[in-house]
Design a protein around this motif. Sequence first.
Motif, PDB file in Angstrom:
ATOM      1  N   ALA A 238       0.836  -1.197   0.000  1.00 42.88           N
ATOM      2  CA  ALA A 238       0.000   0.000   0.000  1.00 42.88           C
ATOM      3  C   ALA A 238       0.873   1.251   0.000  1.00 42.88           C
ATOM      4  CB  ALA A 238      -0.915  -0.005   1.214  1.00 42.88           C
ATOM      5  N   ALA A 239       0.326   2.334  -0.558  1.00 45.14           N
ATOM      6  CA  ALA A 239       1.071   3.589  -0.615  1.00 45.14           C
ATOM      7  C   ALA A 239       1.254   4.192   0.771  1.00 45.14           C
ATOM      8  CB  ALA A 239       0.348   4.570  -1.526  1.00 45.14           C
ATOM      9  N   GLY A 240       0.329   3.936   1.677  1.00 48.68           N
ATOM     10  CA  GLY A 240       0.405   4.433   3.045  1.00 48.68           C
ATOM     11  C   GLY A 240       0.047   3.327   4.007  1.00 48.68           C
ATOM     12  N   PRO A 241      -0.205   3.667   5.267  1.00 48.46           N
ATOM     13  CA  PRO A 241      -0.573   2.637   6.244  1.00 48.46           C
ATOM     14  C   PRO A 241      -1.892   1.966   5.864  1.00 48.46           C
ATOM     15  CG  PRO A 241      -0.904   4.832   7.151  1.00 48.46           C
ATOM     16  CD  PRO A 241      -0.157   5.014   5.872  1.00 48.46           C
ATOM     17  N   ALA A 242      -1.918   0.645   5.971  1.00 46.47           N
ATOM     18  CA  ALA A 242      -3.128  -0.122   5.673  1.00 46.47           C
ATOM     19  C   ALA A 242      -3.040  -1.450   6.417  1.00 46.47           C
ATOM     20  CB  ALA A 242      -3.273  -0.367   4.171  1.00 46.47           C
ATOM     21  N   PRO A 243      -4.163  -1.992   6.838  1.00 47.69           N
ATOM     22  CA  PRO A 243      -4.128  -3.273   7.553  1.00 47.69           C
ATOM     23  C   PRO A 243      -3.801  -4.426   6.620  1.00 47.69           C
ATOM     24  CG  PRO A 243      -6.391  -2.628   7.137  1.00 47.69           C
ATOM     25  CD  PRO A 243      -5.541  -1.475   6.698  1.00 47.69           C
ATOM     26  N   GLY A 244      -3.161  -5.446   7.169  1.00 52.31           N
ATOM     27  CA  GLY A 244      -2.996  -6.682   6.439  1.00 52.31           C
ATOM     28  C   GLY A 244      -4.282  -7.489   6.543  1.00 52.31           C
ATOM     29  N   VAL A 245      -4.636  -8.221   5.489  1.00 54.52           N
ATOM     30  CA  VAL A 245      -5.867  -9.007   5.499  1.00 54.52           C
ATOM     31  C   VAL A 245      -5.568 -10.450   5.107  1.00 54.52           C
ATOM     32  CG1 VAL A 245      -7.377  -7.044   5.029  1.00 54.52           C
ATOM     33  CG2 VAL A 245      -6.402  -8.326   3.122  1.00 54.52           C
ATOM     34  N   TRP A 246      -6.313 -11.367   5.690  1.00 55.93           N
ATOM     35  CA  TRP A 246      -6.235 -12.768   5.306  1.00 55.93           C
ATOM     36  C   TRP A 246      -7.571 -13.426   5.616  1.00 55.93           C
ATOM     37  CZ3 TRP A 246      -4.543 -10.934   9.895  1.00 55.93           C
ATOM     38  CH2 TRP A 246      -4.877 -11.642  11.054  1.00 55.93           C
ATOM     39  N   ILE A 247      -7.721 -14.672   5.156  1.00 49.42           N
ATOM     40  CA  ILE A 247      -8.993 -15.361   5.298  1.00 49.42           C
ATOM     41  C   ILE A 247      -8.853 -16.476   6.325  1.00 49.42           C
ATOM     42  CG2 ILE A 247     -10.887 -16.499   4.093  1.00 49.42           C
ATOM     43  CD1 ILE A 247     -10.110 -13.600   3.145  1.00 49.42           C
ATOM     44  N   ASP A 248      -9.686 -16.421   7.361  1.00 43.64           N
ATOM     45  CA  ASP A 248      -9.742 -17.457   8.387  1.00 43.64           C
ATOM     46  C   ASP A 248     -10.827 -18.452   7.973  1.00 43.64           C
ATOM     47  OD1 ASP A 248     -10.129 -19.054  10.604  1.00 43.64           O
ATOM     48  OD2 ASP A 248     -10.119 -17.417  12.043  1.00 43.64           O
ATOM     49  N   THR A 249     -10.412 -19.691   7.652  1.00 45.22           N
ATOM     50  CA  THR A 249     -11.366 -20.696   7.171  1.00 45.22           C
ATOM     51  C   THR A 249     -11.901 -21.587   8.295  1.00 45.22           C
ATOM     52  OG1 THR A 249      -9.602 -22.271   6.628  1.00 45.22           O
ATOM     53  CG2 THR A 249     -10.273 -20.715   4.899  1.00 45.22           C
ATOM     54  N   ASN A 250     -11.826 -21.116   9.519  1.00 46.78           N
ATOM     55  CA  ASN A 250     -12.411 -21.833  10.662  1.00 46.78           C
ATOM     56  C   ASN A 250     -11.910 -23.275  10.741  1.00 46.78           C
ATOM     57  OD1 ASN A 250     -14.123 -19.529  11.224  1.00 46.78           O
ATOM     58  ND2 ASN A 250     -15.427 -20.225   9.546  1.00 46.78           N
ATOM     59  N   LEU A 251     -10.599 -23.412  10.725  1.00 48.61           N
ATOM     60  CA  LEU A 251      -9.991 -24.736  10.756  1.00 48.61           C
ATOM     61  C   LEU A 251     -10.400 -25.485  12.019  1.00 48.61           C
ATOM     62  CD1 LEU A 251      -7.893 -26.475   9.158  1.00 48.61           C
ATOM     63  CD2 LEU A 251      -6.195 -25.634  10.795  1.00 48.61           C
TER      64      LEU A 251
ATOM     65  N   LEU B 279     -17.325 -23.544   6.323  1.00 45.49           N
ATOM     66  CA  LEU B 279     -18.027 -22.357   5.842  1.00 45.49           C
ATOM     67  C   LEU B 279     -19.077 -21.913   6.862  1.00 45.49           C
ATOM     68  CD1 LEU B 279     -18.595 -23.344   2.102  1.00 45.49           C
ATOM     69  CD2 LEU B 279     -17.420 -21.264   2.878  1.00 45.49           C
ATOM     70  N   PRO B 280     -19.424 -20.594   6.877  1.00 44.20           N
ATOM     71  CA  PRO B 280     -18.827 -19.491   6.129  1.00 44.20           C
ATOM     72  C   PRO B 280     -17.519 -19.025   6.778  1.00 44.20           C
ATOM     73  CG  PRO B 280     -20.577 -18.656   7.519  1.00 44.20           C
ATOM     74  CD  PRO B 280     -20.587 -20.155   7.687  1.00 44.20           C
ATOM     75  N   TYR B 281     -16.647 -18.416   5.974  1.00 46.51           N
ATOM     76  CA  TYR B 281     -15.327 -18.030   6.448  1.00 46.51           C
ATOM     77  C   TYR B 281     -15.308 -16.585   6.950  1.00 46.51           C
ATOM     78  CZ  TYR B 281     -14.245 -22.153   3.639  1.00 46.51           C
ATOM     79  OH  TYR B 281     -14.230 -23.416   3.112  1.00 46.51           O
ATOM     80  N   GLN B 282     -14.222 -16.264   7.673  1.00 41.82           N
ATOM     81  CA  GLN B 282     -14.074 -14.946   8.268  1.00 41.82           C
ATOM     82  C   GLN B 282     -12.992 -14.131   7.555  1.00 41.82           C
ATOM     83  OE1 GLN B 282     -14.410 -15.015  12.764  1.00 41.82           O
ATOM     84  NE2 GLN B 282     -13.562 -17.052  12.444  1.00 41.82           N
ATOM     85  N   LEU B 283     -13.237 -12.855   7.469  1.00 45.67           N
ATOM     86  CA  LEU B 283     -12.226 -11.930   6.973  1.00 45.67           C
ATOM     87  C   LEU B 283     -11.461 -11.381   8.174  1.00 45.67           C
ATOM     88  CD1 LEU B 283     -10.976 -10.238   4.671  1.00 45.67           C
ATOM     89  CD2 LEU B 283     -12.811  -8.577   5.046  1.00 45.67           C
ATOM     90  N   ALA B 284     -10.171 -11.638   8.216  1.00 38.88           N
ATOM     91  CA  ALA B 284      -9.346 -11.198   9.354  1.00 38.88           C
ATOM     92  C   ALA B 284      -8.417 -10.074   8.918  1.00 38.88           C
ATOM     93  CB  ALA B 284      -8.535 -12.373   9.891  1.00 38.88           C
ATOM     94  N   PHE B 285      -8.128  -9.167   9.843  1.00 39.53           N
ATOM     95  CA  PHE B 285      -7.224  -8.058   9.515  1.00 39.53           C
ATOM     96  C   PHE B 285      -6.424  -7.668  10.751  1.00 39.53           C
ATOM     97  CE2 PHE B 285     -11.161  -6.150  10.990  1.00 39.53           C
ATOM     98  CZ  PHE B 285     -10.725  -5.172  11.865  1.00 39.53           C
ATOM     99  N   ASP B 286      -5.263  -7.086  10.523  1.00 42.20           N
ATOM    100  CA  ASP B 286      -4.477  -6.551  11.633  1.00 42.20           C
ATOM    101  C   ASP B 286      -3.502  -5.495  11.140  1.00 42.20           C
ATOM    102  OD1 ASP B 286      -1.527  -7.476  11.479  1.00 42.20           O
ATOM    103  OD2 ASP B 286      -2.605  -9.330  11.099  1.00 42.20           O
ATOM    104  N   TYR B 287      -3.151  -4.622  12.065  1.00 46.57           N
ATOM    105  CA  TYR B 287      -2.146  -3.583  11.796  1.00 46.57           C
ATOM    106  C   TYR B 287      -1.356  -3.363  13.072  1.00 46.57           C
ATOM    107  CZ  TYR B 287       0.043   0.808  10.466  1.00 46.57           C
ATOM    108  OH  TYR B 287       0.961   1.791  10.186  1.00 46.57           O
ATOM    109  N   THR B 288      -0.039  -3.437  12.959  1.00 46.74           N
ATOM    110  CA  THR B 288       0.844  -3.199  14.096  1.00 46.74           C
ATOM    111  C   THR B 288       1.332  -1.761  14.054  1.00 46.74           C
ATOM    112  OG1 THR B 288       1.563  -5.511  14.117  1.00 46.74           O
ATOM    113  CG2 THR B 288       2.948  -3.921  15.277  1.00 46.74           C
ATOM    114  N   ASP B 289       0.955  -1.007  15.064  1.00 53.00           N
ATOM    115  CA  ASP B 289       1.281   0.420  15.143  1.00 53.00           C
ATOM    116  C   ASP B 289       2.388   0.611  16.180  1.00 53.00           C
ATOM    117  OD1 ASP B 289       1.307   3.170  15.162  1.00 53.00           O
ATOM    118  OD2 ASP B 289      -0.647   3.388  16.139  1.00 53.00           O
ATOM    119  N   ASN B 290       3.620   0.524  15.720  1.00 51.99           N
ATOM    120  CA  ASN B 290       4.751   0.606  16.644  1.00 51.99           C
ATOM    121  C   ASN B 290       4.910   1.982  17.280  1.00 51.99           C
ATOM    122  OD1 ASN B 290       5.909  -2.101  16.363  1.00 51.99           O
ATOM    123  ND2 ASN B 290       6.301  -1.509  14.250  1.00 51.99           N
ATOM    124  N   GLU B 291       4.394   3.009  16.632  1.00 53.30           N
ATOM    125  CA  GLU B 291       4.540   4.373  17.137  1.00 53.30           C
ATOM    126  C   GLU B 291       3.355   4.825  17.981  1.00 53.30           C
ATOM    127  OE1 GLU B 291       7.402   5.785  16.658  1.00 53.30           O
ATOM    128  OE2 GLU B 291       8.051   4.108  15.396  1.00 53.30           O
TER     129      GLU B 291
END
Length: 204
Positions: free
Chosen positions: A52-65, A79-91
């Motif tokens: 991404a050009a600037g700060p943005a969360p990472g996304v991945w798919i949680d398939t409820n293993l 199914l149905p699966y979850q959309l997961a996201f995270d962002y580490t803000d060190n500052e």
Amino acid sequence: MSVAKVSVLGIAGLSLVALLAAVKSCNGPVGPPTGSYKIDTVTFKPTNPQAAAGPAPGVWIDTNLEVSSLTGGTVKSELPYQLAFDYTDNEGSFQNIEFTSVMITYDDGTIEPATSKLKLPLRIAARLYETVNSVSGGRVVKGTVSILSSKIPGVITRDQPFTLEMEGHFTKPDGSKVPFAIKQHFDVEVEKSTKSAAEVLQDK
């Protein structure tokens, strides 16, 4: 804001214990998994991910293993699966993250109806963690890191490739906003096989 304790390696390495965490129930002492497992899983992998050009969360798919037991059985996605996201803000720059638009379009052109039912905007507050890391000589170094993460359940109802489009913003302590936009295509890998417990752990 409360502070939780977690090791630096623990934040990045939680997926390594996915097999153990997915076990529905276990009676008695927990030991290493044994036996063989029938695998019926789905993995969504990003196609040509771009920074991404600037700060943005990472996304991945949680398939409820789900794993049936520690002594063999089944490992499967649910199914149905979850959309997961995270962002580490060190500052510690952001108080929260807010999503104003979420759309999933399958490769056949169908828009996932579950995304139209989401209650938007979706706002997630930052959580502050105390990090503990050891360095050479046994010295322990402590610090803090702000994590913005969550999951949006039930928004993927097909085992098919799709394009995810998300828009939103981060909010700073002074109220100012930093917008972001995500457009990412995901391919699907389906696995149906039989593996030993050691092979399953190695994969995860």
